[in-house]
Enzyme design. Structure first.
Site, short mmCIF file in Angstrom:
data_model
loop_
_atom_site.label_atom_id
_atom_site.label_comp_id
_atom_site.label_asym_id
_atom_site.label_seq_id
_atom_site.Cartn_x
_atom_site.Cartn_y
_atom_site.Cartn_z
N ASP A 160 52.59 20.58 14.23
CA ASP A 160 52.83 21.00 15.61
C ASP A 160 53.99 20.26 16.27
O ASP A 160 54.38 20.59 17.39
CB ASP A 160 51.57 20.77 16.46
CG ASP A 160 50.50 21.82 16.22
OD1 ASP A 160 50.84 22.93 15.78
OD2 ASP A 160 49.32 21.52 16.46
N LYS A 205 49.57 21.56 24.52
CA LYS A 205 49.86 22.96 24.20
C LYS A 205 48.56 23.74 24.08
O LYS A 205 47.48 23.17 23.82
CB LYS A 205 50.66 23.08 22.90
CG LYS A 205 49.92 22.64 21.63
CD LYS A 205 49.04 23.69 20.98
CE LYS A 205 48.32 23.17 19.76
NZ LYS A 205 47.28 24.08 19.24
#
Length: 289
Positions: A136, A10
């Site tokens: 996350d 990401k």
């Protein structure tokens, strides 16, 4: 039987820290998306009730320190699963880079075991489970583009970013996320325009997206690690249309529309940075590879 699951890295298109909470965590607001740089997770059922982690990368721990291990254990403990699994991690995402590699591996394990063990858990249920072991992981379970709030566990899916090239560069240093947050002074920072970034995604507007990138942690990391600032300056000089640090660093990424310009930036960095990648923006929910 082997089951394969892709674990994309990401990047943060926008990262804001709003305030410090009573529980000593920070309230954050982030726009994150996925890129075409991914680990591959191979899950193999075991006859014995145990979890085995294997990887050819020497920096990947094979015990409770590994988020993928902890994800499998949490799933087993929560739902009283008495089955075993071998988890092989093909590591392509740089370790400790601000790209959520470990979190994405854990999320891939949750998705993969949910299928392998026919558990029928929803994406939301897996994301809530992942939030117990890493900030996350909830986003990585969704595996898409999203606004993440709270500690990162409150997820709202967003449209995928405009298609473009992403150049990543990671210097050979380690950055302590805890140290970056400790040195963050919220009364002396420029907060990114999160709503503006979300508008850019809704409009599929590349130029607006480039104008709205921002990371409130960047100034702290740049002040402590001049190598990161050097990479950022090099990318800007080489013609990047937007440059930003991902997470708490140390990886810096640039966004460009033209492939030729992406490789010009790549070549300009190869002299003083070993880990440089040119990949595509993804941002849409990924099917099984």
């Amino acid at each position: 039987m082997h089951l394969l699951e892709k674990a994309p890295a990401k990047i943060n298109l926008s990262l804001d820290v709003l305030y410090k909470r009573p529980d000593n965590f920070h309230e954050i607001e982030m726009v994150m998306t996925t890129i075409d740089l991914a680990d591959r997770i191979e899950l193999t059922p075991l006859a014995s009730d145990r979890i085995i982690i294997e990887s050819e990368n020497q920096f990947v721990p094979n015990d409770e320190r590994n988020l993928a291990y902890r994800a499998a254990k949490l799933l087993k403990d929560t739902y009283r699963i008495d089955k075993g699994v071998k988890i092989f991690i093909e590591k392509n995402i740089p370790v400790a880079a601000g790209l959520a590699g470990g979190s994405s591996d854990a999320a891939a394990v949750l998705r993969g075991l949910n299928r392998m063990w026919s558990m029928g858990l929803s994406t939301r249920e897996m994301a809530d489970l992942g939030a117990k072991i890493g900030s996350d992981i909830s986003f990585c379970v969704y595996n898409t583009t999203a606004l993440a709030k709270g500690r990162g566990e409150r997820i709202k899916e967003l449209p995928a970013p405009p298609s473009c090239w992403v150049v990543l560069a990671k210097p050979t240093i380690g950055v302590s996320t805890q140290s970056i947050y400790k040195n963050l002074k919220l009364d002396n920072v420029t907060h990114p325009d999160t709503k503006g970034m979300m508008e850019a995604l809704r409009k599929n507007d590349f130029e607006l997206m480039c104008r709205k990138v921002g990371n409130v942690l960047e100034s702290v990391t740049l002040s402590l690690y001049p190598e990161v600032e050097q990479i950022k300056n090099q990318m800007e000089q080489a013609g990047a249309e937007a440059v930003l640090m991902s997470g708490s660093g140390p990886t810096v990424f640039s966004l460009v529309q033209q492939e030729s310009r992406a490789y010009r930036i790549y070549n300009s960095l190869r002299g003083f940075c070993e880990e440089v990648y040119v990949v595509r923006m993804l941002g849409y929910r990924q099917p099984l590879d």
